[in-house]
Scaffold this active site. Structure first.
Site, PDB file in Angstrom:
ATOM      1  N   ASP A  58       0.865  -1.176   0.000  1.00 18.69           N
ATOM      2  CA  ASP A  58       0.000   0.000   0.000  1.00 18.69           C
ATOM      3  C   ASP A  58       0.911   1.239   0.000  1.00 18.69           C
ATOM      4  O   ASP A  58       2.129   1.154   0.254  1.00 18.69           O
ATOM      5  CB  ASP A  58      -0.974  -0.006   1.181  1.00 18.69           C
ATOM      6  CG  ASP A  58      -2.184   0.887   0.900  1.00 18.69           C
ATOM      7  OD1 ASP A  58      -2.101   1.757   0.019  1.00 18.69           O
ATOM      8  OD2 ASP A  58      -3.227   0.724   1.561  1.00 18.69           O
TER       9      ASP A  58
HETATM   10  C1  BGC Z   1      -5.112   3.161   0.125  1.00 19.72           C
HETATM   11  C2  BGC Z   1      -5.214   2.169  -1.011  1.00 19.72           C
HETATM   12  C3  BGC Z   1      -5.068   2.885  -2.336  1.00 19.72           C
HETATM   13  C4  BGC Z   1      -3.744   3.635  -2.327  1.00 19.72           C
HETATM   14  C5  BGC Z   1      -3.469   4.375  -3.620  1.00 19.72           C
HETATM   15  C6  BGC Z   1      -3.899   4.056   0.005  1.00 19.72           C
HETATM   16  O1  BGC Z   1      -3.919   5.079   0.940  1.00 19.72           O
HETATM   17  O2  BGC Z   1      -5.077   2.459   1.356  1.00 19.72           O
HETATM   18  O3  BGC Z   1      -6.441   1.503  -0.938  1.00 19.72           O
HETATM   19  O4  BGC Z   1      -5.136   1.982  -3.389  1.00 19.72           O
HETATM   20  O5  BGC Z   1      -3.773   4.584  -1.284  1.00 19.72           O
HETATM   21  O6  BGC Z   1      -4.324   5.429  -3.741  1.00 19.72           O
END
Ligand code: BGC
Length: 701
Positions: A216
């Protein structure tokens, strides 16, 4: 990019810019490897579909497949190859804002929706034309954040990890998902992004996943914040060794800064780097990026404008709404029965809010609010008037407001607040009918949008009670992504329609539903608590001591929910009868066919979701009072009857026993219920036994 050797780019959505960057990668880098472009394609790209929890409420995996196929086509047309979805985290705490992104509380429904979305995004195979690579997230256990506080640690017992939290991920892997995103939080004190048990033992060894794992955003660097890694170099080493192939990073990357040094120090070998890279390259090859690295900018404009996509969004919104109450059959409204209609509430005419969270490429010009949907349906002969009544806003701002360039409204002073409330109540008083649209604004749900209360934000409850006090008929349309405290409404408002965040065409769909041109057939994918103090509350709990008092575990409130899991009304009624099992005794590994007659006993063609629940009466571990193990959404003409078949085999009868530390199918008596929600009463049972008839306790598998 050329200088730093970046292989993937996130969050660029302009097709011209994507092509420019791709030309640089293909023409100017040493190995000429194309970039992969990733983006959060969560519930639509240009056409915004209902939010994922709403999709789960359709209990119709085909609708999720279709929506994600359209989202994939739109995204791919501009050059996006990879979407960060589906999010399949089981969530049993509505305080957690990200509950909106998943399929709710149940592993069986969650697994079905996970696989359906993977099929939608990726098509029949990775690289299918006009599809994108999917990324199942957040692996794993993010939905169990303590206190429902986003990013907080999760503590999940092994039996629940295997029986509840992992099945939707495994279903996505079995459906061929190409990538997995590691979660942010600590799982039982080991951060998911540094968790080799999750990323290697479970994912690679038990499930034979061959795609790649991306962290993530910033989760690798965060290993230091977790007090897990000593520094960023250690963080890179821990994540790499755990099995993170690619680091998603904003500003700087721990991998990019440290992997070379770790190789030079002999802590990582070049072979390990190559092995980690291989699945990333494989995905680029399978996506066809080497043959076709560029998007067709003119064609993308046509795809984004496709009218059928908006139509699919409207149908999806109709299928996802859940009718929670309909006293005296107030709904559907008669088209000619009301001359003056008041549409009241802060969400009644808000284009942004009807879209829900995780929207970036939307077009407000084509977004239909509840007010405009009603206007489209009712025409000039009905006098429609709208008043917001109250304003709602977060106490602490959301970082998404900056990303979306949303300017908070100027807060009303107390005089204006009083005036607006009285204006709305006066309007209700002078109308024949009020449609109240209440709930949470789109920035009150999603990432970093947890709450400690489930009350309607702001003064919406006062507005609701004042409008109901006028004595005029009131329909409450809820716009939200989590159960809210509607205890009072559930007793005093005759009709309540849960519309979730229905997307671009939401207003048209809601108007169709309210006026009976569509019939609600959705069912709740989550147990709806009476109040926040009941959390966690889910239908699949254990019986434990004193089951006869199960509904009276608190002395100040029932311990039953306001609405059970799987609940939802219709404009018609259904009768279940003639529950039959093909066997009453079977051996482990055998399958029992369950059949039941479902009759539409009302005068309206409508959909019903037949649900099959089981309970294992004894075993090496206590089993939940009920577990969903089959469902089917069926369309029935008025007075029509059909026989529904579902089957129970080893997939449904096997569970992870914490006593045995293994998957078991045990000799036991199993209860079966079939009906329209998790309180279904039509019952039968069968016995699983090695000898065919004796319900003992021995472990058979
Ligand atoms: C989120 C993810 C997301 C990523 C990219 C993160 O903060 O937890 O679900 O895909 O950001 O935007």
């Amino acid at each position: 990019m050329v200088k730093y050797g970046i292989g993937s780019v996130l969050f660029v959505t302009d097709p011209t810019e994507i092509n420019r960057l791709q030309h640089l990668a293909v023409e100017k880098t040493r190995l000429h490897i194309p970039l992969i472009f990733g983006f959060d394609v969560i519930h639509g790209f240009r056409t915004i579909f209902p939010v994922p929890i709403a999709m789960a409420a359709s209990w119709d995996p085909a609708v999720a497949t279709k929506a994600q196929a359209i989202a994939a086509q739109e995204a791919r047309s501009v050059g996006i190859d990879w979407g960060f979805a589906p999010m399949v985290d089981i969530a049993r705490d509505p305080r957690w804002g990200r509950i909106v992104e998943g399929a709710g509380e149940d592993p069986y429904l969650g697994a079905a929706m996970a696989a359906a979305q993977v099929r939608g995004f990726q098509g029949d195979y990775i690289g299918a034309p006009e599809h994108i690579l999917a990324c199942v997230k957040h692996f794993a256990g993010y939905g169990a954040a303590e206190g429902g506080r986003d990013y907080d640690a999760s503590y999940i017992p092994e039996s629940q990890i295997y029986n509840v939290y992992l099945p939707p991920f495994q279903a996505a892997v079995n459906a061929g998902v190409g990538t997995v995103m590691s979660a942010y939080m600590d799982l039982n004190d080991v951060p998911a992004t540094g968790n080799r048990w999750l990323l290697h033992d479970v994912l690679r060894e038990q499930w034979h996943f061959t795609g790649f794992v991306v962290s993530d955003a910033n989760a690798v660097k965060s290993l230091k914040n977790h007090n897990y890694a000593k520094d960023f170099s250690d963080a890179a080493l821990l994540a790499f060794n755990a099995g993170v192939n690619m680091e998603m990073a904003i500003d700087f990357s721990a991998y990019q800064k440290n992997l070379r040094a770790l190789v030079n120090d002999g802590q990582i070998t070049v072979q390990q780097i190559e092995a980690a890279d291989r699945p990333i390259l494989e995905m680029k090859i399978r996506l066809g990026l080497f043959e076709n690295p560029y998007n067709d900018e003119a064609r993308s404009q046509e795809i984004l404008a496709t009218p059928e996509h908006r139509e699919a969004a409207r149908l999806a919104a109709e299928r996802t709404s859940v009718l929670l109450r309909n006293e005296g059959n107030l709904l559907p409204l008669s088209k000619s029965g009301f001359t003056n209609v008041a549409v009241i509430g802060p969400l009644a005419d808000s284009q942004m809010d009807i879209l829900g969270p995780w929207v970036f490429q939307y077009d407000l010009k084509e977004t239909v609010t509840v007010l405009s949907g009603l206007r489209n349906r009712l025409g000039p002969q009905t006098n429609l008037n709208c008043a917001p009544g109250v304003q709602i806003s977060r106490k602490f701002p959301s970082f998404f407001d900056d990303i979306l360039h949303l300017k908070p409204e100027e807060p009303w002073g107390s005089d204006k607040a009083k005036q607006e409330m009285s204006k709305a109540v006066d309007l209700a008083n002078s109308s024949d009918l009020t449609i109240l649209v209440l709930g949470e604004a789109q920035n009150m749900i999603g990432e970093a949008a947890s709450r400690e209360s489930l009350d309607l934000p702001g003064r919406q409850e006062q507005l609701l009670e004042a409008v109901v006090a006028t004595g005029k008929p009131v329909v409450l349309v809820l716009m939200n992504g989590r159960p809210l405290n509607i205890k009072w409404a559930a007793e005093h408002v005759p009709a309540i329609l849960e519309a979730w965040y229905p997307g671009t065409q939401g207003g048209n769909a809601i108007a169709d539903l309210l006026l009976g041109d569509a019939v609600p057939g959705g069912k709740l994918p989550i147990t709806w608590p009476r109040d926040v103090g009941q959390i966690p509350i889910n239908y699949g709990h254990n019986t434990t001591q004193a089951p006869e008092n199960q509904g009276k575990r608190y002395w100040d409130e029932e311990s039953t929910p306001l609405y059970p899991f799987g609940y939802g009304l219709s404009y018609s009624t259904f009768q279940y009868s003639d529950l039959k099992l093909s066997h009453t005794q079977l051996k482990p590994g055998e399958t029992v066919d369950v059949s039941v007659d479902v009759e539409n006993t009302g005068g309206t063609a409508a959909d019903e979701v037949a649900q099959l629940y089981i309970h294992q009466q004894s075993g090496s571990a206590s089993r939940p009072v009920r577990e969903l193990k089959g469902f089917l959404r069926i369309a029935l003409q008025a007075h029509a009857k059909t026989t529904v078949h579902m089957s129970l085999g080893s997939d449904e009868l096997t569970y992870w026993s914490s006593a045995n530390k293994s998957w078991v199918t045990e000799s036991a008596t199993f209860d079966v219920w079939v009906g329209g929600n998790s309180n279904a009463s039509l019952h039968a049972n069968f016995i699983v036994s090695q000898r065919g008839s004796d319900p003992g306790h021995s472990q058979l598998k």
